[in-house]
Design an enzyme around this catalytic site. Structure first.
Site, PDB file in Angstrom:
ATOM      1  N   GLU A   1      73.931 -60.393 -22.272  1.00  0.00           N
ATOM      2  CA  GLU A   1      74.862 -59.478 -22.677  1.00  0.00           C
ATOM      3  C   GLU A   1      74.243 -59.299 -24.174  1.00  0.00           C
ATOM      4  OE1 GLU A   1      74.699 -57.926 -19.611  1.00  0.00           O
ATOM      5  OE2 GLU A   1      74.590 -59.961 -18.293  1.00  0.00           O
TER       6      GLU A   1
ATOM      7  N   CYS B   1      80.639 -53.576 -27.434  1.00  0.00           N
ATOM      8  CA  CYS B   1      79.924 -53.329 -26.238  1.00  0.00           C
ATOM      9  C   CYS B   1      79.373 -52.071 -25.240  1.00  0.00           C
ATOM     10  CB  CYS B   1      79.006 -54.113 -26.280  1.00  0.00           C
ATOM     11  SG  CYS B   1      80.376 -54.735 -24.317  1.00  0.00           S
TER      12      CYS B   1
HETATM   13  P1  NAD Z   1      75.438 -61.089 -32.835  1.00  0.00           P
HETATM   14  O1  NAD Z   1      74.001 -60.630 -31.921  1.00  0.00           O
HETATM   15  O2  NAD Z   1      74.924 -61.070 -34.863  1.00  0.00           O
HETATM   16  O3  NAD Z   1      75.527 -62.828 -32.386  1.00  0.00           O
HETATM   17  C1  NAD Z   1      75.937 -63.048 -31.868  1.00  0.00           C
HETATM   18  C2  NAD Z   1      76.039 -64.191 -31.624  1.00  0.00           C
HETATM   19  O4  NAD Z   1      74.460 -64.864 -32.002  1.00  0.00           O
HETATM   20  C3  NAD Z   1      76.708 -65.062 -32.543  1.00  0.00           C
HETATM   21  O5  NAD Z   1      77.356 -66.038 -32.487  1.00  0.00           O
HETATM   22  C4  NAD Z   1      76.187 -64.738 -34.400  1.00  0.00           C
HETATM   23  O6  NAD Z   1      75.465 -65.826 -34.911  1.00  0.00           O
HETATM   24  C5  NAD Z   1      74.474 -65.796 -33.287  1.00  0.00           C
HETATM   25  N1  NAD Z   1      73.096 -65.270 -33.498  1.00  0.00           N
HETATM   26  C6  NAD Z   1      73.022 -64.766 -34.671  1.00  0.00           C
HETATM   27  N2  NAD Z   1      71.791 -64.582 -35.264  1.00  0.00           N
HETATM   28  C7  NAD Z   1      70.985 -65.810 -35.008  1.00  0.00           C
HETATM   29  C8  NAD Z   1      69.975 -66.459 -34.418  1.00  0.00           C
HETATM   30  N3  NAD Z   1      68.357 -66.117 -34.585  1.00  0.00           N
HETATM   31  N4  NAD Z   1      69.398 -67.114 -33.333  1.00  0.00           N
HETATM   32  C9  NAD Z   1      70.617 -67.288 -32.606  1.00  0.00           C
HETATM   33  N5  NAD Z   1      71.647 -66.821 -32.540  1.00  0.00           N
HETATM   34  C10 NAD Z   1      71.622 -66.097 -33.600  1.00  0.00           C
HETATM   35  O7  NAD Z   1      76.209 -60.077 -32.412  1.00  0.00           O
HETATM   36  P2  NAD Z   1      77.365 -59.779 -33.117  1.00  0.00           P
HETATM   37  O8  NAD Z   1      77.804 -59.430 -34.336  1.00  0.00           O
HETATM   38  O9  NAD Z   1      78.902 -61.106 -32.676  1.00  0.00           O
HETATM   39  O10 NAD Z   1      78.356 -58.557 -31.549  1.00  0.00           O
HETATM   40  C11 NAD Z   1      78.021 -57.828 -31.761  1.00  0.00           C
HETATM   41  C12 NAD Z   1      76.764 -57.315 -30.976  1.00  0.00           C
HETATM   42  O11 NAD Z   1      77.049 -57.700 -29.218  1.00  0.00           O
HETATM   43  C13 NAD Z   1      76.518 -55.929 -29.945  1.00  0.00           C
HETATM   44  O12 NAD Z   1      75.213 -55.531 -30.442  1.00  0.00           O
HETATM   45  C14 NAD Z   1      77.204 -56.125 -28.972  1.00  0.00           C
HETATM   46  O13 NAD Z   1      76.626 -54.606 -27.860  1.00  0.00           O
HETATM   47  C15 NAD Z   1      76.667 -56.262 -28.449  1.00  0.00           C
HETATM   48  N6  NAD Z   1      77.783 -57.207 -27.386  1.00  0.00           N
HETATM   49  C16 NAD Z   1      77.410 -56.888 -26.559  1.00  0.00           C
HETATM   50  C17 NAD Z   1      78.295 -57.134 -24.738  1.00  0.00           C
HETATM   51  C18 NAD Z   1      77.165 -56.985 -23.305  1.00  0.00           C
HETATM   52  O14 NAD Z   1      78.270 -57.126 -22.406  1.00  0.00           O
HETATM   53  N7  NAD Z   1      76.848 -56.188 -23.145  1.00  0.00           N
HETATM   54  C19 NAD Z   1      79.869 -57.581 -25.597  1.00  0.00           C
HETATM   55  C20 NAD Z   1      80.344 -57.723 -26.295  1.00  0.00           C
HETATM   56  C21 NAD Z   1      79.408 -57.703 -27.369  1.00  0.00           C
END
Ligand code: NAD
Length: 550
Positions: free
Chosen positions: A302, A336
């Protein structure tokens, strides 16, 4: 006979999980017991400095390679030093998950459900203030925003998912008197890699536990900016009687942790929530490693959103204005689902903007331990720089109608900001900002139908959206014209605040695989069904009647 060889009788009788009910949101009104308890916990946890280990196979592992978790609203204040996983630790976590899988996946699903139900009960009662306080201090949520996330939503996930698992298990094929056909819902072979975002503690809790409920074992990489609440979750699992190794906790730099997990032959699934960009990169890595895997990994993600509110000329202006303010600015717009592009008909624009800016003028931004604040800080310096960069663009290229200020010296504070776009495809109308910035486009009332097309086509995402109208024909046109523009669609309501069991959550297009967290659709992804036919009357001759010529 050794203890491990002793035959264990299976439970005789069809068990039923308790009928789930959404956990009531507590008010935290002045003098309420929950407010007193939470304030006390905020004070005591602010004085602590945690040393957070990895947890692998139930053992605490301290790598010595540490980083700090700070309060976003007081970033000089360190809440925890956490140990970061290296490649060998991730390998060990995968081995622990595989080891735990043998027993956990063989348990009757009801016993796994009991662990979730116990965790829910602990969180409802003795752990509520602790997890809410950890979420407030570590992720800068107000008491109310923490309550609906780290208490209510997570309790609901843990109570509703067993109920959905029960529905799934009951789904069985048809049979007759000669045969009995059965479906067995097996755990996936291998481990599930759960990667969670900073912005919802409930997602940090749900992504590892939903696969675990279905018999899988998990390697969990929490967001580095949500470590204190993530660590408390591990303690809750332990208190709820979850066996060691079912969920293995490996905070750390995402590149190295994911590098090991995503290239492992036993990767059976990925349960991700976060940005679209990161999910796309993980999917690419999975594709590149395809030949290594024992099974095709289930990939559930998501991701981002550019959520909209579309107002028709018949909209209830008071309700619309509140939806913009609450939806756009609660939790600093870091949901989100937060609406960040608004389409207003010219006939209503003046009235709506007066109401919205009046409310924005009253909003207090600051330390979340002071309950008078409606907003806290954004999560970290990277987010602060990104969001203020968008505001600088708006100052140069658009019209800032309210807010626009920021100060990052003590905490990462950004004022709620309202921008009027010069064009409907201005970048603040298209790109996910993930901060307290709402951009609006004022359209001519006569262009309602074109505006529907505009809303549908403006961004690559399709997570949430809302339409406000009293005119039923307009509502029907929006519901059908925006059919693919949002996975969660709201009529005369803000597009945030989905409740488990009521509005299963997820979006399509660039917003993810839409496997609806907290629903049977999500649980389906974590099982691999086996069909079994038992024949009570197998044929005893190889020939068929047609082979006889009359
Ligand atoms: P992010 O993508 O920066 O990080 C999410 C997770 O991925 C973290 O644990 C991070 O450490 C990890 N990560 C980062 N780079 C990575 C890589 N290269 N490989 C593997 N893992 C990696 O997101 P965030 O800042 O924590 O959260 C915000 C984002 O999440 C926004 O885009 C928001 O829209 C989305 N979000 C979506 C939903 C949904 O249900 N659609 C819900 C909550 C948040």
């Amino acid at each position: 006979m050794s203890e491990s060889e002793r035959p264990r009788a299976a439970w005789s009788g069809t068990r039923r999980v308790p009928v789930p009910v959404n956990d009531p949101v507590r008010s935290y009104a002045p003098g309420s017991p929950e407010k007193l308890e939470l304030k006390a916990r905020l004070a005591s946890m602010s004085r602590e400095r945690l040393d957070v280990p990895l947890i692998i196979g139930g053992r605490e592992v301290r790598t010595g390679n540490t980083a700090q978790a700070v309060m976003p609203h007081d970033h000089g204040h360190v809440l925890a030093d956490y140990h970061k996983a290296g490649a060998a630790d991730v390998e060990a976590a995968i081995a622990a998950a595989r080891e735990a899988h043998r027993e956990w996946s063989a348990w009757p699903w009801e016993d796994r459900a009991a662990v979730m139900l116990k965790a829910a009960e602990l969180l409802t009662t003795s752990w509520r203030a602790t997890l809410n306080a950890a979420t407030m201090l570590g992720q800068s949520k107000t008491a109310f925003q923490a309550e609906i996330d780290s208490a209510c939503e997570l309790i609901d996930f843990w109570r509703f998912n067993p109920h959905y698992a029960q529905q799934l298990m009951a789904e069985q094929p048809i049979s007759d008197h000669t045969m009995w056909n059965q479906a067995e819902y097996r755990a996936l072979e291998g481990f599930v890699y759960a990667v969670t975002p900073f912005n919802f503690t409930a997602i940090g809790g749900n992504l590892p536990t939903a696969p675990a409920l279905m018999g899988n074992t998990v390697v969990w990489k929490p967001a580095s900016s949500a470590i204190p609440s993530a660590y408390q979750l591990m303690k809750i699992y332990e208190a709820a009687g979850m066996p060691p190794g079912v969920i293995n906790f490996v905070p750390g730099d995402p590149g190295p942790v994911s590098g090991v997990a995503l290239s492992h032959a036993d990767l059976a699934g990925v349960h991700f929530t976060g940005s679209t960009e990161v999910f796309n990169s993980m999917w690419k890595t999975i594709g590149e490693n395809m030949a290594r895997y024992r099974s095709y990994p289930r990939v559930v993600g998501e991701t981002g959103g550019k959520d909209f509110i579309l107002a028709h000329a018949s909209a209830d202006v008071a309700a619309l204005a509140v939806a913009i303010v609450r939806g756009g600015f609660e939790y600093q717009g870091q949901k989100c689902s937060a609406p960040s592009r608004v389409y207003l008909p010219r006939s209503l624009a003046k009235d709506v903007l007066e109401r919205v800016t009046a409310m924005m003028g009253e909003i207090k931004v600051g330390d979340v331990s002071d309950f008078r604040n409606f907003m806290g800080a954004v999560i970290d310096k990277r987010a602060f720089d990104r969001i203020t960069g968008y505001i600088a663009d708006a100052k140069a290229n658009a019209r800032v109608l309210a807010g626009g200020g920021s100060h990052g010296e003590r905490g990462y504070f950004i004022e709620p900001t309202l921008v009027e776009a010069p064009r409907p495809d201005y970048r603040l109308m298209c790109e996910e900002i993930f901060g307290p910035v709402v951009t609006l486009w004022i359209y001519d009332d006569a262009r309602w139908h074109e505006t529907l097309d505009l809303v549908d086509a403006t961004s690559p995402y399709a997570l949430t959206g809302a339409v406000f109208a009293q005119d039923r024909r307009a509502l029907r046109e929006a519901i059908s014209g925006l059919r693919h523009a949002a996975g969660n669609f709201y009529v005369n309501d803000k597009p945030t605040g989905a409740v488990v069991g009521q509005q299963p959550f997820g979006g399509a297009r660039g917003s993810g695989t839409n496997d609806k967290a907290g629903s049977v659709l999500n649980l389906l992804r974590w099982v691999s069904a086996r069909s079994m036919k038992e024949n009570f009357a197998p044929p005893r001759e190889y020939g068929y009647p047609f082979m006889t010529e009359a």
